[in-house]
Write an enzyme that holds these catalytic residues in place. Structure first.
Site, PDB file in Angstrom:
ATOM      1  N   SER A  98     -13.723 -20.090  12.429  1.00 15.19           N
ATOM      2  CA  SER A  98     -15.037 -19.848  13.048  1.00 15.19           C
ATOM      3  C   SER A  98     -15.642 -18.573  12.487  1.00 15.19           C
ATOM      4  O   SER A  98     -16.862 -18.475  12.345  1.00 15.19           O
ATOM      5  CB  SER A  98     -14.909 -19.730  14.565  1.00 15.19           C
ATOM      6  N   LYS A 115     -15.831  -9.047  25.155  1.00 18.48           N
ATOM      7  CA  LYS A 115     -16.139  -9.617  23.833  1.00 18.48           C
ATOM      8  C   LYS A 115     -17.078 -10.800  24.033  1.00 18.48           C
ATOM      9  O   LYS A 115     -16.627 -11.937  24.170  1.00 18.48           O
ATOM     10  CB  LYS A 115     -14.846 -10.121  23.164  1.00 18.48           C
ATOM     11  N   HIS A 127     -11.267 -27.618  14.454  1.00 16.45           N
ATOM     12  CA  HIS A 127     -11.001 -27.848  15.884  1.00 16.45           C
ATOM     13  C   HIS A 127     -11.193 -29.325  16.242  1.00 16.45           C
ATOM     14  O   HIS A 127     -10.391 -29.914  16.958  1.00 16.45           O
ATOM     15  CB  HIS A 127     -11.991 -27.060  16.759  1.00 16.45           C
ATOM     16  N   ARG A 172      -2.675 -23.433  11.175  1.00 22.18           N
ATOM     17  CA  ARG A 172      -3.179 -23.501   9.802  1.00 22.18           C
ATOM     18  C   ARG A 172      -2.195 -22.892   8.820  1.00 22.18           C
ATOM     19  O   ARG A 172      -1.861 -23.484   7.806  1.00 22.18           O
ATOM     20  CB  ARG A 172      -4.519 -22.746   9.695  1.00 22.18           C
TER      21      ARG A 172
END
Ligand code: ADP
Length: 152
Positions: free
Chosen positions: A129, A42, A18, A91
């Site tokens: 992450s 969440k 990031h 990615r």
């Protein structure tokens, strides 16, 4: 008109992937708002306040980078902030498929907004992450994967 970009994500926690995307985008925009999308259902691994503090620390020396959190639709948040751009990192081809549908739906909802993608640097392609969270759960060393400001 000011070129304002929102970089939405969970940043749970921020990784070097990031950080690199945001740093590379600094010359492209007048302002970048790194914004944590908060979903009440969440809660995430780290509290939002901690994630925000890390983001602030990482970009403390970059006055054009702001840090914030929001609930609700990303495009509504962009409207509130007068942001004409959504910034995302790519990615893999899996990222592309996911981003394509979100980007196209966002465009339908808010035609004047453009999603801008930067390709990840090769050394960060495998970094997520969720892998960092797994390393933490198993007491591994995350220092190669996160900015030095991420400490707990
Ligand atoms: P999400 O909450 O959508 O899973 P993240 O918070 O993990 O997203 O990431 C937000 C943005 O950062 C996404 O555009 C994602 O593709 C990008 N990103 C995540 N990890 C990396 C990385 N290692 N290199 C480049 N971009 C990344």
């Amino acid at each position: 008109m000011e070129r304002i970009a929102v970089f939405p994500g969970s940043f749970d926690p921020i990784t070097k992937g990031h950080e690199t995307i945001i740093t590379r985008a600094i010359p492209l925009f007048d302002k970048i708002i790194v914004a944590i999308g908060v979903n009440a259902e969440k809660p995430g691994f780290f509290p939002v306040e901690k994630r925000l503090q890390w983001l602030k620390d990482v970009f403390a020396k970059h006055p054009s980078v702001e840090v914030d959190s929001y609930t609700g639709l990303t495009v509504e948040y962009c409207k509130q902030k007068n942001a004409g751009f959504i910034l995302r990192g790519l990615r893999t081809s899996a990222d592309f498929e996911f981003e394509r549908s979100i980007g196209q739906v966002n465009k339908k909802m808010y035609p004047s907004i453009e999603t801008i993608f930067l390709l990840t640097t090769p050394e960060h392609t495998a970094l997520t992450s969720s892998i960092v969270r797994d390393i933490i759960r198993h007491n591994g060393d995350i220092t190669p994967f996160v900015p030095e400001e991420v400490k707990f």
